[in-house]
Design a protein around this motif. Structure first.
Motif, PDB file in Angstrom:
ATOM      1  N   ILE A   3       0.877  -1.181   0.000  1.00  0.00           N
ATOM      2  CA  ILE A   3       0.000   0.000   0.000  1.00  0.00           C
ATOM      3  C   ILE A   3       0.909   1.225   0.000  1.00  0.00           C
ATOM      4  CG2 ILE A   3      -1.766   1.311   1.242  1.00  0.00           C
ATOM      5  CD1 ILE A   3      -2.664  -1.275   2.600  1.00  0.00           C
ATOM      6  N   ALA A   4       0.805   2.056  -1.027  1.00  0.00           N
ATOM      7  CA  ALA A   4       1.585   3.297  -1.049  1.00  0.00           C
ATOM      8  C   ALA A   4       0.764   4.396  -0.381  1.00  0.00           C
ATOM      9  CB  ALA A   4       1.912   3.673  -2.488  1.00  0.00           C
ATOM     10  N   VAL A   5       1.399   5.183   0.456  1.00  0.00           N
ATOM     11  CA  VAL A   5       0.725   6.328   1.082  1.00  0.00           C
ATOM     12  C   VAL A   5       1.432   7.583   0.593  1.00  0.00           C
ATOM     13  CG1 VAL A   5       0.000   7.426   3.230  1.00  0.00           C
ATOM     14  CG2 VAL A   5       0.254   4.936   3.140  1.00  0.00           C
ATOM     15  N   ILE A   6       0.741   8.361  -0.244  1.00  0.00           N
ATOM     16  CA  ILE A   6       1.364   9.557  -0.808  1.00  0.00           C
ATOM     17  C   ILE A   6       0.904  10.757   0.028  1.00  0.00           C
ATOM     18  CG2 ILE A   6       1.780  10.876  -2.932  1.00  0.00           C
ATOM     19  CD1 ILE A   6       2.482   7.808  -3.069  1.00  0.00           C
ATOM     20  N   GLY A   7       1.870  11.368   0.715  1.00  0.00           N
ATOM     21  CA  GLY A   7       1.551  12.432   1.670  1.00  0.00           C
ATOM     22  C   GLY A   7       1.674  11.887   3.084  1.00  0.00           C
ATOM     23  N   ALA A   8       2.597  10.927   3.256  1.00  0.00           N
ATOM     24  CA  ALA A   8       2.710  10.229   4.549  1.00  0.00           C
ATOM     25  C   ALA A   8       3.361  11.089   5.630  1.00  0.00           C
ATOM     26  CB  ALA A   8       3.484   8.918   4.369  1.00  0.00           C
ATOM     27  N   GLY A   9       3.877  12.260   5.265  1.00  0.00           N
ATOM     28  CA  GLY A   9       4.422  13.161   6.291  1.00  0.00           C
ATOM     29  C   GLY A   9       3.341  14.050   6.884  1.00  0.00           C
ATOM     30  N   SER A  10       2.112  13.892   6.408  1.00  0.00           N
ATOM     31  CA  SER A  10       0.995  14.736   6.853  1.00  0.00           C
ATOM     32  C   SER A  10       0.700  14.523   8.337  1.00  0.00           C
ATOM     33  CB  SER A  10      -0.239  14.361   6.014  1.00  0.00           C
ATOM     34  OG  SER A  10      -1.422  14.564   6.751  1.00  0.00           O
ATOM     35  N   GLY A  11       0.183  15.580   8.961  1.00  0.00           N
ATOM     36  CA  GLY A  11      -0.215  15.493  10.364  1.00  0.00           C
ATOM     37  C   GLY A  11      -1.341  14.487  10.588  1.00  0.00           C
ATOM     38  N   TYR A  12      -2.004  14.066   9.516  1.00  0.00           N
ATOM     39  CA  TYR A  12      -3.088  13.086   9.614  1.00  0.00           C
ATOM     40  C   TYR A  12      -2.547  11.646   9.706  1.00  0.00           C
ATOM     41  CZ  TYR A  12      -6.756  16.493   8.481  1.00  0.00           C
ATOM     42  OH  TYR A  12      -7.636  17.543   8.515  1.00  0.00           O
ATOM     43  N   MET A  13      -1.224  11.475   9.518  1.00  0.00           N
ATOM     44  CA  MET A  13      -0.652  10.128   9.427  1.00  0.00           C
ATOM     45  C   MET A  13      -0.834   9.291  10.692  1.00  0.00           C
ATOM     46  SD  MET A  13       0.629   8.143   7.226  1.00  0.00           S
ATOM     47  CE  MET A  13       1.556   6.606   7.138  1.00  0.00           C
ATOM     48  N   PRO A  14      -0.735   9.861  11.911  1.00  0.00           N
ATOM     49  CA  PRO A  14      -0.968   9.000  13.083  1.00  0.00           C
ATOM     50  C   PRO A  14      -2.330   8.289  13.022  1.00  0.00           C
ATOM     51  CG  PRO A  14       0.048  11.039  13.787  1.00  0.00           C
ATOM     52  CD  PRO A  14      -0.276  11.204  12.312  1.00  0.00           C
ATOM     53  N   GLY A  15      -3.329   8.963  12.499  1.00  0.00           N
ATOM     54  CA  GLY A  15      -4.658   8.351  12.357  1.00  0.00           C
ATOM     55  C   GLY A  15      -4.640   7.215  11.337  1.00  0.00           C
ATOM     56  N   GLU A  31       3.270  -4.222   3.073  1.00  0.00           N
ATOM     57  CA  GLU A  31       4.299  -3.182   3.163  1.00  0.00           C
ATOM     58  C   GLU A  31       3.625  -1.833   2.964  1.00  0.00           C
ATOM     59  OE1 GLU A  31       6.998  -2.943  -0.142  1.00  0.00           O
ATOM     60  OE2 GLU A  31       7.949  -1.137   0.676  1.00  0.00           O
ATOM     61  N   LEU A  32       3.836  -0.926   3.901  1.00  0.00           N
ATOM     62  CA  LEU A  32       3.331   0.436   3.761  1.00  0.00           C
ATOM     63  C   LEU A  32       4.457   1.267   3.151  1.00  0.00           C
ATOM     64  CD1 LEU A  32       0.518   1.283   4.752  1.00  0.00           C
ATOM     65  CD2 LEU A  32       1.609   2.253   6.787  1.00  0.00           C
ATOM     66  N   ALA A  33       4.307   1.634   1.865  1.00  0.00           N
ATOM     67  CA  ALA A  33       5.362   2.410   1.190  1.00  0.00           C
ATOM     68  C   ALA A  33       5.011   3.895   1.331  1.00  0.00           C
ATOM     69  CB  ALA A  33       5.443   2.006  -0.278  1.00  0.00           C
ATOM     70  N   CYS A  34       5.710   4.566   2.230  1.00  0.00           N
ATOM     71  CA  CYS A  34       5.335   5.941   2.582  1.00  0.00           C
ATOM     72  C   CYS A  34       6.123   6.951   1.762  1.00  0.00           C
ATOM     73  CB  CYS A  34       5.615   6.175   4.064  1.00  0.00           C
ATOM     74  SG  CYS A  34       4.652   5.090   5.128  1.00  0.00           S
ATOM     75  N   HIS A  35       5.388   7.889   1.177  1.00  0.00           N
ATOM     76  CA  HIS A  35       6.046   8.917   0.356  1.00  0.00           C
ATOM     77  C   HIS A  35       5.684  10.303   0.853  1.00  0.00           C
ATOM     78  CE1 HIS A  35       6.042  11.928  -2.884  1.00  0.00           C
ATOM     79  NE2 HIS A  35       7.127  11.299  -3.304  1.00  0.00           N
ATOM     80  N   ASP A  36       6.653  11.208   0.840  1.00  0.00           N
ATOM     81  CA  ASP A  36       6.361  12.625   1.056  1.00  0.00           C
ATOM     82  C   ASP A  36       7.492  13.446   0.443  1.00  0.00           C
ATOM     83  OD1 ASP A  36       4.152  13.963   3.173  1.00  0.00           O
ATOM     84  OD2 ASP A  36       5.753  15.302   2.495  1.00  0.00           O
ATOM     85  N   VAL A  37       7.165  14.669   0.058  1.00  0.00           N
ATOM     86  CA  VAL A  37       8.215  15.548  -0.463  1.00  0.00           C
ATOM     87  C   VAL A  37       8.990  16.184   0.700  1.00  0.00           C
ATOM     88  CG1 VAL A  37       7.103  16.044  -2.676  1.00  0.00           C
ATOM     89  CG2 VAL A  37       6.544  17.466  -0.692  1.00  0.00           C
ATOM     90  N   ASP A  38       8.416  16.156   1.905  1.00  0.00           N
ATOM     91  CA  ASP A  38       9.081  16.695   3.092  1.00  0.00           C
ATOM     92  C   ASP A  38       9.763  15.539   3.836  1.00  0.00           C
ATOM     93  OD1 ASP A  38       9.644  17.539   5.729  1.00  0.00           O
ATOM     94  OD2 ASP A  38       8.133  19.121   5.600  1.00  0.00           O
ATOM     95  N   ALA A  39      11.076  15.411   3.612  1.00  0.00           N
ATOM     96  CA  ALA A  39      11.795  14.248   4.157  1.00  0.00           C
ATOM     97  C   ALA A  39      11.780  14.252   5.688  1.00  0.00           C
ATOM     98  CB  ALA A  39      13.234  14.237   3.636  1.00  0.00           C
ATOM     99  N   GLY A  40      11.790  15.428   6.297  1.00  0.00           N
ATOM    100  CA  GLY A  40      11.805  15.522   7.760  1.00  0.00           C
ATOM    101  C   GLY A  40      10.523  14.975   8.366  1.00  0.00           C
TER     102      GLY A  40
END
Ligand code: G6P
Length: 422
Positions: A3-15, A31-40
């Protein structure tokens, strides 16, 4: 399964992580494939996910990606929950229209139109990377316009999500003094413009007109998501339940005044809380058994998305309110319109349930919103300025060529780095 999650750095991710945990048994080996443009932010959220999965003994692995193709490759589900340009761009979406006396609103308003122009090109890129059998499960706003653009211009399979129907059912349960558990409302229409003419408790139809006659309008109590006083006032007049976003249509000018008095946009309010929020999430990720806050996304956002993925994957045929092609769900909208209606969700996608005509007092409004959304979707795909202007002129908040021109010109200039199609 991936499952790819695009925007996984979002504040909504804990939910979302909580959502995966609550279906961990059904998702074993994923496998949760997490993507974000904000590496931090991506690093904080993937650390939290790994820690929460291992604390719960869940057989779910996590990978982190800043490259889109690497995240989407081989995914059976691509869950999109990103905001192009972040909250700084949302602030522009909300503030530019307000200068001209129009509620910006990041989804339903002309602010949502500007967001659609940024979101659609990214979704089209994702659709081009997604395998033919994969599902895009989209939360990226405005979810209806994004879903429409992808469904009409690519071969990708897409289902549009919004948790508002769950939140609104909860609000109405409180207002009407009913238990939330077992309460089912037939929300039908367009995302953030749905209406419920029928309400059931444990499968038994309730006498909604009588419940609304007896309802006393509560005073105040408005939050960024809920305005129970206005909702009750509206429902008593309409005779059916409105979606929370109806306030922007039926109290537009009062909301303009309130927003002007308030002085900050919702984006600025959220931006102000985020540094401390991420610091708390990062600290939580260090604990043996993390329990991050529910401040962003509340309770249902992540669980709903994961439940939809499970319903598709396990062919559950479960009744869920999602955004999909109308077909014959309501004769009040085009058969190929993307509507938000109760649907049975299984392996071959959502099958919308027949809801009948939309209620007369809001039928014309909902049809006008659909026309606006179609034009907005076309403009977001093609980058055609004339279509974009027509979309804003058709928007029920705007209704003025010159105001539409000002919002469009200023919006295109402000967001030019995110608008490759213009
Ligand atoms: C609700 C809406 C979403 C929207 C969100 C914004 O959940 O259904 O479409 O994105 O509110 O919440 P926020 O806290 O960012 O203002």
């Amino acid at each position: 399964m991936r499952i790819a999650v695009i925007g996984a750095g979002s504040g909504y991710m804990p939910g979302v992580i909580r959502g995966v945990l609550h279906r961990a048994g059904d998702l074993a080996g994923t496998e949760l494939a997490c993507h974000d443009v904000d590496a931090g932010h991506l690093e904080i959220m993937t650390r939290l996910a790994r820690r929460m999965f291992s604390a719960a003994g869940a057989a779910v692995t996590v990978s982190a990606h800043t490259d889109l193709k690497a995240a989407v490759d081989g995914a059976s589900y691509v869950f999109t929950t990103f905001r192009p340009g972040g909250l700084a761009a949302r602030h522009l979406d909300e503030s530019i229209p307000l200068k001209y006396g129009v509620v910006g609103q990041e989804t339903a308003g002309p602010g949502g139109f500007l967001m659609a122009l940024r979101s659609v090109p990214v979704l089209l890129e994702i659709a081009s990377l997604t395998g033919p059998d994969a599902w895009i499960v989209n939360y990226t706003n405005p979810t209806n316009i994004v879903t429409d653009a992808v469904a009409r211009t690519t071969g990708a399979r897409i289902i549009g999500l919004c948790d508002q129907a769950i939140g609104d059912t909860e609000m109405w349960a409180e207002l009407l003094g009913l238990p939330f558990e077992g309460l089912e409302a037939d929300w039908a229409g367009l995302n953030h413009a749905t209406w419920a003419q029928r309400l059931r408790l444990d499968g038994h139809e309730l006498d909604l007109p009588r419940l609304l006659d007896d309802l006393e309008v509560p005073g105040g109590g408005a939050t960024p998501w809920r305005d129970p006083s206005r909702m009750a006032e509206l429902a008593k007049t309409l005779g059916f339940l409105p979606n929370s976003y109806a306030k922007y249509y039926f109290f537009h000018d009062e909301v303009v005044e309130e927003l002007r008095r308030k002085g900050t946009t919702r984006a600025q309010d959220v931006l102000a809380m985020l540094p401390a929020y991420y610091a708390r999430v990062a600290a939580e990720a260090e604990k043996a058994d993390p329990d991050p806050s529910r401040e962003r996304g509340g309770g249902e956002h992540g669980e709903f998305a994961v439940d939809v993925i499970c319903a598709l994957h396990r062919d559950e045929g479960r009744r869920m309110i999602v955004n999909t092609r109308n077909g014959g769900a309501t004769p009040s909208l085009d058969p190929d319109a993307i509507v938000e209606v109760p649907s049975l969700v299984g392996r071959s996608g959502p099958v919308p349930l027949t809801m009948g005509p939309l209620p007369a007092p809001v039928r014309g409004l909902t049809q006008a919103i659909h026309v606006y959304e179609r034009l907005a979707s076309d403009a977001a795909v093609t980058g055609d300025r004339r279509t974009a202007l027509q979309a804003l002129m058709a928007h029920p908040f705007v209704r003025s060529k010159h105001t539409a021109e000002k919002i469009l010109d200023e919006g295109l200039a402000a967001h030019r780095d995110h608008l490759p199609q213009f």
